[in-house]
Write a protein that holds these residues in place. Structure first.
Motif, PDB file in Angstrom:
ATOM      1  N   ASN A  53     -23.992  38.048 -27.765  1.00  0.00           N
ATOM      2  CA  ASN A  53     -22.725  37.383 -27.526  1.00  0.00           C
ATOM      3  C   ASN A  53     -22.360  37.594 -26.059  1.00  0.00           C
ATOM      4  OD1 ASN A  53     -20.055  36.606 -27.312  1.00  0.00           O
ATOM      5  ND2 ASN A  53     -19.484  37.433 -29.315  1.00  0.00           N
ATOM      6  N   ILE A  54     -22.536  36.558 -25.264  1.00  0.00           N
ATOM      7  CA  ILE A  54     -22.311  36.679 -23.821  1.00  0.00           C
ATOM      8  C   ILE A  54     -20.852  36.992 -23.532  1.00  0.00           C
ATOM      9  CG2 ILE A  54     -22.383  35.465 -21.606  1.00  0.00           C
ATOM     10  CD1 ILE A  54     -24.807  33.961 -22.603  1.00  0.00           C
ATOM     11  N   THR A  55     -19.939  36.395 -24.271  1.00  0.00           N
ATOM     12  CA  THR A  55     -18.521  36.635 -24.045  1.00  0.00           C
ATOM     13  C   THR A  55     -18.190  38.110 -24.255  1.00  0.00           C
ATOM     14  OG1 THR A  55     -18.067  34.388 -24.802  1.00  0.00           O
ATOM     15  CG2 THR A  55     -16.203  35.898 -24.698  1.00  0.00           C
ATOM     16  N   ALA A  56     -18.745  38.692 -25.302  1.00  0.00           N
ATOM     17  CA  ALA A  56     -18.507  40.117 -25.550  1.00  0.00           C
ATOM     18  C   ALA A  56     -19.094  40.965 -24.431  1.00  0.00           C
ATOM     19  CB  ALA A  56     -19.110  40.527 -26.896  1.00  0.00           C
ATOM     20  N   GLU A  57     -20.271  40.580 -23.955  1.00  0.00           N
ATOM     21  CA  GLU A  57     -20.895  41.306 -22.847  1.00  0.00           C
ATOM     22  C   GLU A  57     -20.041  41.196 -21.577  1.00  0.00           C
ATOM     23  OE1 GLU A  57     -23.692  43.224 -22.778  1.00  0.00           O
ATOM     24  OE2 GLU A  57     -23.932  42.957 -24.924  1.00  0.00           O
ATOM     25  N   LEU A  58     -19.490  40.014 -21.330  1.00  0.00           N
ATOM     26  CA  LEU A  58     -18.637  39.824 -20.156  1.00  0.00           C
ATOM     27  C   LEU A  58     -17.368  40.670 -20.251  1.00  0.00           C
ATOM     28  CD1 LEU A  58     -18.887  35.982 -19.572  1.00  0.00           C
ATOM     29  CD2 LEU A  58     -19.676  37.773 -18.034  1.00  0.00           C
ATOM     30  N   ASN A  59     -16.828  40.773 -21.453  1.00  0.00           N
ATOM     31  CA  ASN A  59     -15.590  41.526 -21.651  1.00  0.00           C
ATOM     32  C   ASN A  59     -15.760  43.021 -21.420  1.00  0.00           C
ATOM     33  OD1 ASN A  59     -14.039  39.268 -22.147  1.00  0.00           O
ATOM     34  ND2 ASN A  59     -14.415  39.329 -24.345  1.00  0.00           N
ATOM     35  N   LYS A  60     -16.988  43.492 -21.330  1.00  0.00           N
ATOM     36  CA  LYS A  60     -17.240  44.900 -21.042  1.00  0.00           C
ATOM     37  C   LYS A  60     -16.979  45.225 -19.569  1.00  0.00           C
ATOM     38  CE  LYS A  60     -20.768  45.479 -24.608  1.00  0.00           C
ATOM     39  NZ  LYS A  60     -22.198  45.739 -24.856  1.00  0.00           N
ATOM     40  N   HIS A  61     -16.855  44.189 -18.756  1.00  0.00           N
ATOM     41  CA  HIS A  61     -16.656  44.376 -17.320  1.00  0.00           C
ATOM     42  C   HIS A  61     -15.191  44.165 -16.958  1.00  0.00           C
ATOM     43  CE1 HIS A  61     -20.957  44.604 -16.525  1.00  0.00           C
ATOM     44  NE2 HIS A  61     -21.088  43.653 -17.432  1.00  0.00           N
ATOM     45  N   GLU A  62     -14.803  44.726 -15.825  1.00  0.00           N
ATOM     46  CA  GLU A  62     -13.438  44.570 -15.339  1.00  0.00           C
ATOM     47  C   GLU A  62     -13.140  43.105 -15.082  1.00  0.00           C
ATOM     48  OE1 GLU A  62     -12.541  46.985 -11.928  1.00  0.00           O
ATOM     49  OE2 GLU A  62     -13.875  48.578 -12.651  1.00  0.00           O
ATOM     50  N   ILE A  74     -23.782  31.334 -15.939  1.00  0.00           N
ATOM     51  CA  ILE A  74     -23.792  29.878 -16.105  1.00  0.00           C
ATOM     52  C   ILE A  74     -24.860  29.244 -15.210  1.00  0.00           C
ATOM     53  CG2 ILE A  74     -22.457  27.762 -15.677  1.00  0.00           C
ATOM     54  CD1 ILE A  74     -19.976  29.347 -16.679  1.00  0.00           C
ATOM     55  N   GLU A  75     -24.924  29.668 -13.952  1.00  0.00           N
ATOM     56  CA  GLU A  75     -25.917  29.106 -13.032  1.00  0.00           C
ATOM     57  C   GLU A  75     -27.336  29.367 -13.531  1.00  0.00           C
ATOM     58  OE1 GLU A  75     -25.036  30.676  -9.151  1.00  0.00           O
ATOM     59  OE2 GLU A  75     -23.116  29.612  -9.052  1.00  0.00           O
ATOM     60  N   HIS A  76     -27.584  30.564 -14.032  1.00  0.00           N
ATOM     61  CA  HIS A  76     -28.925  30.897 -14.522  1.00  0.00           C
ATOM     62  C   HIS A  76     -29.268  30.084 -15.778  1.00  0.00           C
ATOM     63  CE1 HIS A  76     -32.430  33.505 -14.341  1.00  0.00           C
ATOM     64  NE2 HIS A  76     -32.361  33.629 -15.654  1.00  0.00           N
ATOM     65  N   LEU A 102     -18.823  29.397 -22.633  1.00  0.00           N
ATOM     66  CA  LEU A 102     -18.452  30.274 -21.516  1.00  0.00           C
ATOM     67  C   LEU A 102     -17.378  29.653 -20.629  1.00  0.00           C
ATOM     68  CD1 LEU A 102     -21.873  31.709 -20.348  1.00  0.00           C
ATOM     69  CD2 LEU A 102     -19.932  33.002 -21.217  1.00  0.00           C
ATOM     70  N   GLU A 103     -17.495  28.371 -20.386  1.00  0.00           N
ATOM     71  CA  GLU A 103     -16.563  27.683 -19.499  1.00  0.00           C
ATOM     72  C   GLU A 103     -16.157  26.362 -20.135  1.00  0.00           C
ATOM     73  OE1 GLU A 103     -14.025  27.807 -16.975  1.00  0.00           O
ATOM     74  OE2 GLU A 103     -15.580  29.165 -16.276  1.00  0.00           O
ATOM     75  N   PRO A 104     -15.098  26.372 -20.955  1.00  0.00           N
ATOM     76  CA  PRO A 104     -14.693  25.152 -21.674  1.00  0.00           C
ATOM     77  C   PRO A 104     -14.437  23.944 -20.769  1.00  0.00           C
ATOM     78  CG  PRO A 104     -13.549  27.059 -22.551  1.00  0.00           C
ATOM     79  CD  PRO A 104     -14.280  27.522 -21.330  1.00  0.00           C
ATOM     80  N   GLU A 105     -14.030  24.184 -19.505  1.00  0.00           N
ATOM     81  CA  GLU A 105     -13.792  23.053 -18.594  1.00  0.00           C
ATOM     82  C   GLU A 105     -15.084  22.299 -18.279  1.00  0.00           C
ATOM     83  OE1 GLU A 105     -12.626  26.295 -17.036  1.00  0.00           O
ATOM     84  OE2 GLU A 105     -10.932  26.078 -18.378  1.00  0.00           O
ATOM     85  N   LEU A 106     -16.220  22.942 -18.474  1.00  0.00           N
ATOM     86  CA  LEU A 106     -17.508  22.306 -18.195  1.00  0.00           C
ATOM     87  C   LEU A 106     -18.016  21.459 -19.365  1.00  0.00           C
ATOM     88  CD1 LEU A 106     -19.420  25.200 -16.385  1.00  0.00           C
ATOM     89  CD2 LEU A 106     -18.265  23.233 -15.360  1.00  0.00           C
ATOM     90  N   GLN A 107     -17.305  21.485 -20.479  1.00  0.00           N
ATOM     91  CA  GLN A 107     -17.780  20.796 -21.676  1.00  0.00           C
ATOM     92  C   GLN A 107     -18.057  19.310 -21.461  1.00  0.00           C
ATOM     93  OE1 GLN A 107     -15.902  21.874 -25.255  1.00  0.00           O
ATOM     94  NE2 GLN A 107     -17.191  20.554 -26.490  1.00  0.00           N
ATOM     95  N   PRO A 108     -17.190  18.549 -20.769  1.00  0.00           N
ATOM     96  CA  PRO A 108     -17.525  17.118 -20.563  1.00  0.00           C
ATOM     97  C   PRO A 108     -18.833  16.926 -19.795  1.00  0.00           C
ATOM     98  CG  PRO A 108     -15.213  17.515 -20.062  1.00  0.00           C
ATOM     99  CD  PRO A 108     -15.852  18.858 -20.257  1.00  0.00           C
ATOM    100  N   LYS A 109     -19.054  17.734 -18.777  1.00  0.00           N
ATOM    101  CA  LYS A 109     -20.296  17.629 -18.005  1.00  0.00           C
ATOM    102  C   LYS A 109     -21.483  18.090 -18.841  1.00  0.00           C
ATOM    103  CE  LYS A 109     -18.045  18.289 -13.553  1.00  0.00           C
ATOM    104  NZ  LYS A 109     -17.914  19.147 -12.369  1.00  0.00           N
ATOM    105  N   ALA A 110     -21.296  19.147 -19.605  1.00  0.00           N
ATOM    106  CA  ALA A 110     -22.365  19.641 -20.480  1.00  0.00           C
ATOM    107  C   ALA A 110     -22.684  18.608 -21.553  1.00  0.00           C
ATOM    108  CB  ALA A 110     -21.967  20.972 -21.109  1.00  0.00           C
ATOM    109  N   GLU A 111     -21.675  17.889 -21.999  1.00  0.00           N
ATOM    110  CA  GLU A 111     -21.884  16.852 -23.016  1.00  0.00           C
ATOM    111  C   GLU A 111     -22.761  15.726 -22.473  1.00  0.00           C
ATOM    112  OE1 GLU A 111     -22.053  15.059 -26.508  1.00  0.00           O
ATOM    113  OE2 GLU A 111     -21.139  17.021 -26.191  1.00  0.00           O
TER     114      GLU A 111
END
Length: 184
Positions: A53-62, A74-76, A102-111
């Motif tokens: 779960n990437i979101t959980a992993e991200l939440n481990k950081h400040e 995201i870039e990778h 990870l980035e809901p604003e990117l959903q249209p482009k990802a679609e």
């Protein structure tokens, strides 16, 4: 036996030998370190059968570094989206979904990338069906039928690889444009 050091640690040692780093240089090194963490996290997701779960992993950081890490992830992941035999269509769809989460604003482009993947999948399936039909016709002319020709492995046919390569070459420029728009 000497211990292995990361590129960041080696750079830090060299910098210490040269003298003090400016605040800008320290910030740049820190950003680079967090970007590396993001790339490692994304690669871990790509390599694992059970994606973490990437979101959980991200939440481990400040919170202040989370955005840097997330951008690197995201870039990778975007770089990994390709029409290759190493990455099947379902894997591409999971990558696109992970980016959207990870980035809901990117959903249209990802679609739009997802739509291109569906278009590619349909074109590949059409080529498969045409080659299978040709193959079955050849076998029928040779009077070979029944369960012997039930399952045809089209990927072993000498026409498959060039046909697939042409398809990849046709879709890759559009995919690259969409990928650039996604990370821009």
């Amino acid at each position: 036996m000497g211990e292995l050091k990361s590129a960041w640690e080696i750079a830090q040692e060299k910098a210490n030998r040269l003298g003090r780093l400016s605040a800008e240089e320290k910030e740049q090194q820190e950003r680079q370190r967090y970007r590396q963490i993001g790339r490692v996290l994304a690669q871990k997701w790509l390599d694992s059968a059970q994606q973490p779960n990437i979101t959980a992993e991200l939440n481990k950081h400040e919170e202040k570094v989370r955005e840097i890490i997330k951008q690197a992830v995201i870039e990778h992941l975007v770089e990994a989206i390709e029409f290759t035999t190493a990455l099947d269509i379902n894997s591409m769809k999971r990558l696109i979904e992970a980016i959207s989460i990870l980035e809901p604003e990117l959903q249209p482009k990802a679609e739009r990338i997802s739509q291109l993947v569906h278009e590619y999948e349909a074109a590949e399936q059409k080529i498969r069906q045409e080659l299978e039909s040709d193959y079955r016709e050849t076998l029928h002319q040779l009077r070979i039928s029944g369960t012997a020709v039930d399952a045809i492995n089209i990927e072993t046919d000498h026409k498959w690889q060039p046909a697939r390569q042409r398809l990849v070459e046709a879709f890759t420029p559009r995919l690259n444009d969409l990928k650039q728009a996604l990370i821009a």
